[in-house]
Design a protein around this motif. Structure first.
Motif, mmCIF file in Angstrom:
data_model
loop_
_atom_site.group_PDB
_atom_site.id
_atom_site.type_symbol
_atom_site.label_atom_id
_atom_site.label_comp_id
_atom_site.label_asym_id
_atom_site.label_seq_id
_atom_site.Cartn_x
_atom_site.Cartn_y
_atom_site.Cartn_z
ATOM 1 N N LEU A 76 0.844 -1.185 0.000
ATOM 2 C CA LEU A 76 0.000 0.000 0.000
ATOM 3 C C LEU A 76 0.886 1.244 0.000
ATOM 4 O O LEU A 76 1.701 1.437 0.902
ATOM 5 N N ILE A 77 0.742 2.068 -1.033
ATOM 6 C CA ILE A 77 1.498 3.319 -1.111
ATOM 7 C C ILE A 77 0.674 4.374 -0.386
ATOM 8 O O ILE A 77 -0.343 4.862 -0.898
ATOM 9 N N ILE A 78 1.104 4.705 0.822
ATOM 10 C CA ILE A 78 0.303 5.526 1.729
ATOM 11 C C ILE A 78 0.811 6.972 1.743
ATOM 12 O O ILE A 78 2.011 7.206 1.878
ATOM 13 N N PRO A 79 -0.099 7.944 1.639
ATOM 14 C CA PRO A 79 0.309 9.347 1.751
ATOM 15 C C PRO A 79 0.461 9.738 3.218
ATOM 16 O O PRO A 79 0.573 8.872 4.097
ATOM 17 N N ASN A 80 0.472 11.022 3.510
ATOM 18 C CA ASN A 80 0.588 11.501 4.885
ATOM 19 C C ASN A 80 -0.687 11.163 5.662
ATOM 20 O O ASN A 80 -1.786 11.445 5.200
ATOM 21 N N VAL A 81 -0.510 10.555 6.830
ATOM 22 C CA VAL A 81 -1.646 10.119 7.632
ATOM 23 C C VAL A 81 -1.871 11.106 8.774
ATOM 24 O O VAL A 81 -0.925 11.558 9.421
ATOM 25 N N PHE A 82 -3.139 11.437 9.020
ATOM 26 C CA PHE A 82 -3.442 12.309 10.147
ATOM 27 C C PHE A 82 -4.639 11.761 10.906
ATOM 28 O O PHE A 82 -5.398 10.938 10.387
ATOM 29 N N GLY A 83 -4.785 12.207 12.149
ATOM 30 C CA GLY A 83 -5.906 11.761 12.957
ATOM 31 C C GLY A 83 -5.539 11.734 14.428
ATOM 32 O O GLY A 83 -4.449 12.180 14.825
ATOM 33 N N PRO A 84 -6.418 11.202 15.278
ATOM 34 C CA PRO A 84 -6.196 11.178 16.726
ATOM 35 C C PRO A 84 -4.902 10.483 17.110
ATOM 36 O O PRO A 84 -4.524 9.485 16.505
ATOM 37 N N PHE A 85 -4.248 11.042 18.108
ATOM 38 C CA PHE A 85 -3.040 10.476 18.713
ATOM 39 C C PHE A 85 -1.830 10.482 17.779
ATOM 40 O O PHE A 85 -0.849 9.778 18.031
ATOM 41 N N GLY A 86 -1.899 11.287 16.710
ATOM 42 C CA GLY A 86 -0.700 11.501 15.910
ATOM 43 C C GLY A 86 0.362 12.176 16.767
ATOM 44 O O GLY A 86 0.045 13.006 17.620
ATOM 45 N N GLU A 87 1.597 11.803 16.565
ATOM 46 C CA GLU A 87 2.673 12.313 17.422
ATOM 47 C C GLU A 87 3.287 13.576 16.827
ATOM 48 O O GLU A 87 3.843 13.540 15.724
ATOM 49 N N PRO A 88 3.199 14.713 17.529
ATOM 50 C CA PRO A 88 3.793 15.947 17.006
ATOM 51 C C PRO A 88 5.306 15.851 16.909
ATOM 52 O O PRO A 88 5.943 15.133 17.679
ATOM 53 N N PHE A 89 5.861 16.568 15.940
ATOM 54 C CA PHE A 89 7.307 16.621 15.705
ATOM 55 C C PHE A 89 7.870 15.253 15.304
ATOM 56 O O PHE A 89 9.058 15.006 15.437
ATOM 57 N N TYR A 90 7.001 14.381 14.829
ATOM 58 C CA TYR A 90 7.488 13.054 14.442
ATOM 59 C C TYR A 90 6.997 12.645 13.054
ATOM 60 O O TYR A 90 7.775 12.553 12.120
ATOM 61 N N ASN A 91 5.687 12.420 12.900
ATOM 62 C CA ASN A 91 5.233 11.905 11.609
ATOM 63 C C ASN A 91 3.987 12.599 11.062
ATOM 64 O O ASN A 91 3.418 12.133 10.091
ATOM 65 N N SER A 92 3.565 13.698 11.678
ATOM 66 C CA SER A 92 2.358 14.361 11.202
ATOM 67 C C SER A 92 2.459 15.870 11.383
ATOM 68 O O SER A 92 2.523 16.354 12.515
ATOM 69 N N VAL A 93 2.476 16.596 10.282
ATOM 70 C CA VAL A 93 2.513 18.054 10.376
ATOM 71 C C VAL A 93 1.213 18.569 10.977
ATOM 72 O O VAL A 93 1.202 19.601 11.656
ATOM 73 N N VAL A 94 0.114 17.852 10.765
ATOM 74 C CA VAL A 94 -1.158 18.251 11.366
ATOM 75 C C VAL A 94 -1.048 18.202 12.885
ATOM 76 O O VAL A 94 -1.442 19.148 13.585
ATOM 77 N N SER A 95 -0.495 17.128 13.420
ATOM 78 C CA SER A 95 -0.317 16.994 14.865
ATOM 79 C C SER A 95 0.667 18.029 15.400
ATOM 80 O O SER A 95 0.473 18.584 16.488
ATOM 81 N N THR A 96 1.716 18.287 14.637
ATOM 82 C CA THR A 96 2.715 19.272 15.061
ATOM 83 C C THR A 96 2.089 20.656 15.160
ATOM 84 O O THR A 96 2.242 21.358 16.177
ATOM 85 N N PHE A 97 1.368 21.066 14.117
ATOM 86 C CA PHE A 97 0.714 22.377 14.139
ATOM 87 C C PHE A 97 -0.316 22.458 15.264
ATOM 88 O O PHE A 97 -0.408 23.471 15.965
ATOM 89 N N ALA A 98 -1.108 21.408 15.442
ATOM 90 C CA ALA A 98 -2.136 21.403 16.484
ATOM 91 C C ALA A 98 -1.499 21.562 17.861
ATOM 92 O O ALA A 98 -1.990 22.329 18.706
#
Length: 208
Positions: free
Chosen positions: A119-141
């Motif tokens: 599965l070629i997966i794009p950027n994943v976002f949602g609950p419990f995403g770890e900021p400063f690690y794998n989600s710019v959405v979590s980082t900004f939030a």
């Protein structure tokens, strides 16, 4: 993703039996072999995506090779679902490790007449995403809610998929055992980084 998937599949206990797995199994061939022999499907999500570039590549390829080695030694041929990434297209250690890992699984599947899907997966976002690690959405939030000042280095377009939608895709492949070696998961949004930041700032302002 692994935690979310595990929780999601527990709700499907009438269809799917989860086999317990520990990261330490990769360091113990007997434990890894015992685990593999219990499975008719393995979802390979394990990967390192931050840290020393050489270690990222070495770790990710190593995990793939260990699993393939045990599959060969046990002569077991479960359906393998491998989480790859749109970063396959980029010249970085993580992207290279994902692309080469996918090719190793493809070769194993072809040689053993086994089913395999990457599965070629794009950027994943949602609950419990770890900021400063794998989600710019979590980082900004995190930064916005902690009254920090988010910075945009490159205002690129990002393809985003919501975690629950990704889980449904993985679940459908588990149930149907799709034998398609490379499959784009698709995405829910294609948006600029600055637009993500603006929307989150608006949510924060409206909420408070």
């Amino acid at each position: 993703i692994g935690t979310h998937l595990s929780n999601y599949l527990r709700l499907k206990s009438d269809e799917i039996e989860l086999i317990p797995f520990e990261d330490s199994y990769f360091k113990n061939k007997d434990q890894l072999s015992h685990f593999v022999l219990q499975c008719d499907t393995i979802v390979h999500l394990a990967a390192m995506n931050r840290g020393n570039p050489e270690e990222i590549y070495k770790c990710n390829i190593g995990l793939v090779k260990k699993l393939i080695r045990v599959l060969g030694e046990t002569n077991h041929k479960p359906y393998i679902i491998f989480s790859s990434s749109i970063q396959e297209e980029r010249d970085n250690p993580y992207g290279k490790s994902k692309k080469e890992g996918r090719k190793l699984f493809e070769e194993w599947a072809s040689q053993n007449n086994a089913k395999f899907t990457a599965l070629i997966i794009p950027n994943v976002f949602g609950p419990f995403g770890e900021p400063f690690y794998n989600s710019v959405v979590s980082t900004f939030a995190y930064q916005i809610t902690h009254y920090q000042s988010p910075q945009i280095e490159i205002d690129a377009h990002l393809k985003l998929i919501y975690i629950n939608n990704l889980l449904r895709i993985i679940y459908n492949h588990i149930i149907n055992k799709t034998n398609q070696h490379v499959l784009q998961t698709g995405h829910d949004f294609d948006v600029k980084v600055s637009e993500i930041l603006k929307k989150l700032q608006m949510y924060h302002k409206t909420y408070y």
